[in-house]
Design a protein around this motif. Sequence first.
Motif, PDB file in Angstrom:
ATOM      1  N   ALA A   1       0.824  -1.204   0.000  1.00 32.38           N
ATOM      2  CA  ALA A   1       0.000   0.000   0.000  1.00 32.38           C
ATOM      3  C   ALA A   1       0.863   1.262   0.000  1.00 32.38           C
ATOM      4  CB  ALA A   1      -0.924  -0.009   1.213  1.00 32.38           C
ATOM      5  N   ILE A   2       1.933   1.242   0.772  1.00 28.36           N
ATOM      6  CA  ILE A   2       2.836   2.401   0.831  1.00 28.36           C
ATOM      7  C   ILE A   2       3.649   2.521  -0.456  1.00 28.36           C
ATOM      8  CG2 ILE A   2       4.831   3.384   2.032  1.00 28.36           C
ATOM      9  CD1 ILE A   2       3.766   2.034   4.589  1.00 28.36           C
ATOM     10  N   ALA A   3       4.082   1.365  -0.985  1.00 27.52           N
ATOM     11  CA  ALA A   3       4.979   1.377  -2.140  1.00 27.52           C
ATOM     12  C   ALA A   3       4.302   1.902  -3.402  1.00 27.52           C
ATOM     13  CB  ALA A   3       5.525  -0.025  -2.381  1.00 27.52           C
ATOM     14  N   VAL A   4       2.989   1.682  -3.555  1.00 27.59           N
ATOM     15  CA  VAL A   4       2.295   2.193  -4.736  1.00 27.59           C
ATOM     16  C   VAL A   4       2.485   3.706  -4.835  1.00 27.59           C
ATOM     17  CG1 VAL A   4       0.046   2.556  -5.801  1.00 27.59           C
ATOM     18  CG2 VAL A   4       0.603   0.346  -4.834  1.00 27.59           C
ATOM     19  N   THR A   5       2.330   4.386  -3.706  1.00 24.65           N
ATOM     20  CA  THR A   5       2.531   5.830  -3.673  1.00 24.65           C
ATOM     21  C   THR A   5       4.012   6.184  -3.815  1.00 24.65           C
ATOM     22  OG1 THR A   5       0.600   6.098  -2.253  1.00 24.65           O
ATOM     23  CG2 THR A   5       2.159   7.928  -2.326  1.00 24.65           C
ATOM     24  N   ALA A   6       4.877   5.388  -3.184  1.00 22.12           N
ATOM     25  CA  ALA A   6       6.313   5.663  -3.234  1.00 22.12           C
ATOM     26  C   ALA A   6       6.858   5.583  -4.657  1.00 22.12           C
ATOM     27  CB  ALA A   6       7.062   4.694  -2.330  1.00 22.12           C
ATOM     28  N   HIS A   7       6.403   4.590  -5.431  1.00 29.25           N
ATOM     29  CA  HIS A   7       6.848   4.483  -6.818  1.00 29.25           C
ATOM     30  C   HIS A   7       6.398   5.707  -7.627  1.00 29.25           C
ATOM     31  CE1 HIS A   7       8.626   0.571  -6.534  1.00 29.25           C
ATOM     32  NE2 HIS A   7       7.505  -0.020  -6.164  1.00 29.25           N
ATOM     33  N   GLY A   8       5.196   6.202  -7.318  1.00 36.25           N
ATOM     34  CA  GLY A   8       4.735   7.422  -7.973  1.00 36.25           C
ATOM     35  C   GLY A   8       5.596   8.616  -7.601  1.00 36.25           C
ATOM     36  N   ALA A   9       6.024   8.658  -6.332  1.00 37.15           N
ATOM     37  CA  ALA A   9       6.887   9.751  -5.886  1.00 37.15           C
ATOM     38  C   ALA A   9       8.249   9.703  -6.581  1.00 37.15           C
ATOM     39  CB  ALA A   9       7.064   9.680  -4.366  1.00 37.15           C
ATOM     40  N   VAL A  10       8.738   8.480  -6.837  1.00 36.38           N
ATOM     41  CA  VAL A  10      10.003   8.333  -7.570  1.00 36.38           C
ATOM     42  C   VAL A  10       9.879   8.938  -8.964  1.00 36.38           C
ATOM     43  CG1 VAL A  10      11.565   6.658  -8.649  1.00 36.38           C
ATOM     44  CG2 VAL A  10      10.800   6.311  -6.294  1.00 36.38           C
ATOM     45  N   PHE A  11       8.751   8.676  -9.616  1.00 36.15           N
ATOM     46  CA  PHE A  11       8.544   9.242 -10.946  1.00 36.15           C
ATOM     47  C   PHE A  11       8.462  10.765 -10.885  1.00 36.15           C
ATOM     48  CE2 PHE A  11       5.870  10.807 -14.368  1.00 36.15           C
ATOM     49  CZ  PHE A  11       6.463  10.230 -15.479  1.00 36.15           C
ATOM     50  N   ASP A  12       7.742  11.282  -9.889  1.00 39.39           N
ATOM     51  CA  ASP A  12       7.617  12.733  -9.766  1.00 39.39           C
ATOM     52  C   ASP A  12       8.972  13.397  -9.542  1.00 39.39           C
ATOM     53  OD1 ASP A  12       4.894  12.564 -10.105  1.00 39.39           O
ATOM     54  OD2 ASP A  12       4.458  12.536  -7.949  1.00 39.39           O
ATOM     55  N   ALA A  13       9.842  12.708  -8.806  1.00 38.91           N
ATOM     56  CA  ALA A  13      11.146  13.294  -8.481  1.00 38.91           C
ATOM     57  C   ALA A  13      12.150  13.166  -9.621  1.00 38.91           C
ATOM     58  CB  ALA A  13      11.709  12.627  -7.224  1.00 38.91           C
ATOM     59  N   THR A  14      12.043  12.097 -10.407  1.00 39.01           N
ATOM     60  CA  THR A  14      13.062  11.831 -11.426  1.00 39.01           C
ATOM     61  C   THR A  14      12.545  11.917 -12.863  1.00 39.01           C
ATOM     62  OG1 THR A  14      12.658   9.433 -11.455  1.00 39.01           O
ATOM     63  CG2 THR A  14      14.207  10.273  -9.810  1.00 39.01           C
ATOM     64  N   GLY A  15      11.214  11.917 -13.017  1.00 35.84           N
ATOM     65  CA  GLY A  15      10.643  11.923 -14.353  1.00 35.84           C
ATOM     66  C   GLY A  15      10.693  10.572 -15.034  1.00 35.84           C
ATOM     67  N   SER A  16      10.947   9.499 -14.252  1.00 33.62           N
ATOM     68  CA  SER A  16      11.085   8.165 -14.825  1.00 33.62           C
ATOM     69  C   SER A  16      10.803   7.101 -13.777  1.00 33.62           C
ATOM     70  CB  SER A  16      12.500   7.978 -15.375  1.00 33.62           C
ATOM     71  OG  SER A  16      12.717   6.637 -15.778  1.00 33.62           O
ATOM     72  N   TYR A  17      10.310   5.939 -14.257  1.00 29.96           N
ATOM     73  CA  TYR A  17      10.149   4.790 -13.377  1.00 29.96           C
ATOM     74  C   TYR A  17      11.374   3.879 -13.391  1.00 29.96           C
ATOM     75  CZ  TYR A  17       5.152   5.830 -12.911  1.00 29.96           C
ATOM     76  OH  TYR A  17       3.946   6.416 -12.620  1.00 29.96           O
ATOM     77  N   VAL A  18      12.370   4.227 -14.191  1.00 29.58           N
ATOM     78  CA  VAL A  18      13.558   3.383 -14.308  1.00 29.58           C
ATOM     79  C   VAL A  18      14.245   3.153 -12.953  1.00 29.58           C
ATOM     80  CG1 VAL A  18      15.887   3.232 -15.300  1.00 29.58           C
ATOM     81  CG2 VAL A  18      13.940   3.867 -16.739  1.00 29.58           C
ATOM     82  N   PRO A  19      14.388   4.173 -12.088  1.00 36.65           N
ATOM     83  CA  PRO A  19      14.996   3.899 -10.769  1.00 36.65           C
ATOM     84  C   PRO A  19      14.226   2.839  -9.973  1.00 36.65           C
ATOM     85  CG  PRO A  19      14.995   6.253 -11.195  1.00 36.65           C
ATOM     86  CD  PRO A  19      14.168   5.625 -12.279  1.00 36.65           C
ATOM     87  N   SER A  20      12.895   2.872 -10.053  1.00 40.40           N
ATOM     88  CA  SER A  20      12.087   1.862  -9.352  1.00 40.40           C
ATOM     89  C   SER A  20      12.327   0.472  -9.928  1.00 40.40           C
ATOM     90  CB  SER A  20      10.599   2.206  -9.448  1.00 40.40           C
ATOM     91  OG  SER A  20      10.262   3.300  -8.630  1.00 40.40           O
ATOM     92  N   LEU A  21      12.435   0.386 -11.251  1.00 40.16           N
ATOM     93  CA  LEU A  21      12.614  -0.913 -11.892  1.00 40.16           C
ATOM     94  C   LEU A  21      13.984  -1.502 -11.578  1.00 40.16           C
ATOM     95  CD1 LEU A  21      10.928  -0.157 -15.332  1.00 40.16           C
ATOM     96  CD2 LEU A  21       9.954  -1.313 -13.350  1.00 40.16           C
ATOM     97  N   PHE A  22      15.023  -0.689 -11.618  1.00 37.84           N
ATOM     98  CA  PHE A  22      16.339  -1.191 -11.236  1.00 37.84           C
ATOM     99  C   PHE A  22      16.393  -1.480  -9.730  1.00 37.84           C
ATOM    100  CE2 PHE A  22      18.235   0.729 -15.231  1.00 37.84           C
ATOM    101  CZ  PHE A  22      18.565  -0.512 -15.768  1.00 37.84           C
TER     102      PHE A  22
END
Length: 419
Positions: free
Chosen positions: A368-389
């Motif tokens: 539940a927390i991670a769904v939002t956290a992954h979105g925050a990663v995208f907002d901060a970096t403009g990409s989901y690549v950091p989450s995937l790696f």
Amino acid sequence: MSTNKSSARSWWIFIGCCVLSLVGFGLIVNTPGLYFTTLGEVLGVSRTQIALASSIMAFAALPAMLLAGKLMKVVDARILISVCVAGVAVLFFIQSFFTAVWQFYISFALMGILYVIPITLAPSVLLANWFEAKLGTVMGIALGLSGIGGTIFNPVVSAFITNLGWQNSYRITALLLVVCILPFSLFVFKFRPDESKGEYAYGHIEGETEEASKGAAELPGLPAKQAFRSPTFILFAAVSVLLQIVAAVVQHISAHEISQGLSLEQGALVVSGIMFGAAIGKATIGILLDHIKPELAVVIYSLIGLSGWGLMAVATTPTPAIVAGFMAGIGQGVVLVALPWFIRQSFGQRDYSEILAIVSMLGGVASAIAVTAHGAVFDATGSYVPSLFGNVALYVVAAICVIVGFRMRPFKGDAKQLA
């Protein structure tokens, strides 16, 4: 001593657990989002407002897990599972008459409390109690059908909504749950075999547990309080948290593929690849756990999973992305099937339902927390690549935790079944 492999009830319970996963998980967990667009238009609310109902359902399920494991030990499984399934069916039915979004919030909260026992816990717990041999195989097949259920019922329910209306779709869903599941929950399911009535788990070695049954423990294994203090429990809980963080990014995959230059339809195919891969991964890892060294099975599926997430991070065309999704889905077998299997082998049957419930709850909170956290990663970096790696790294740590925890396991009474 001789091995008893003639328990017909064990196989009926296996069939019932397959139905729970296929129909129960397929309808209760996988289809609510299909109504969001229609309900938003009918009720005059935003997508966010109506989608909040699913979030409420997920959060309501978390505290329910704290009690679910204990309830399964003290309340007749036939009554408990039947009441929960009937309750969910009633909620689906009355939702067809709702006219305000707050009514959905209340019903989804109740649904979150009710579905935990029959859908989240019952298949793993019942199979663990009724199978001493081939546990990995039956657990993998039964739990793997949850993904197949999603694949089947998503288009079916979509057709119901389009052709019959959302109200009738809810009513049909209620009817399907009652007709498909209640016959098994009322007449087949039983928490564990009653040896005084000649009932035995499949693969039971006659004469082995008679002495244990004379002691204080109802079943072989560690009491929950002792298990919770063990390093193995801590490591397995960490695995649940880590791999649910990994799984939480699935909700962002369509958006990731669009950011990589793919269309929405192509992104949806990648998500379908993940779901299909998860079904295959859950079924096959269960079979392998019964036939090869369990640590090796974890290593193989972790490598497949982390390779999938790594490939997805760099794929910019449809075919590699879909293949990556399929591989990532296969890797989910580690947390969805292997982890419950390892918990059963490491702590025994005695308080398995309680231990599994707590591990599942911790994973649910992390998700539940991670769904939002992954979105925050995208907002901060403009990409989901950091989450995937990051998923690649989490798989490595999780695999190490599984192997170390299993080798440190405090209960080894079922070591014979690992061969």
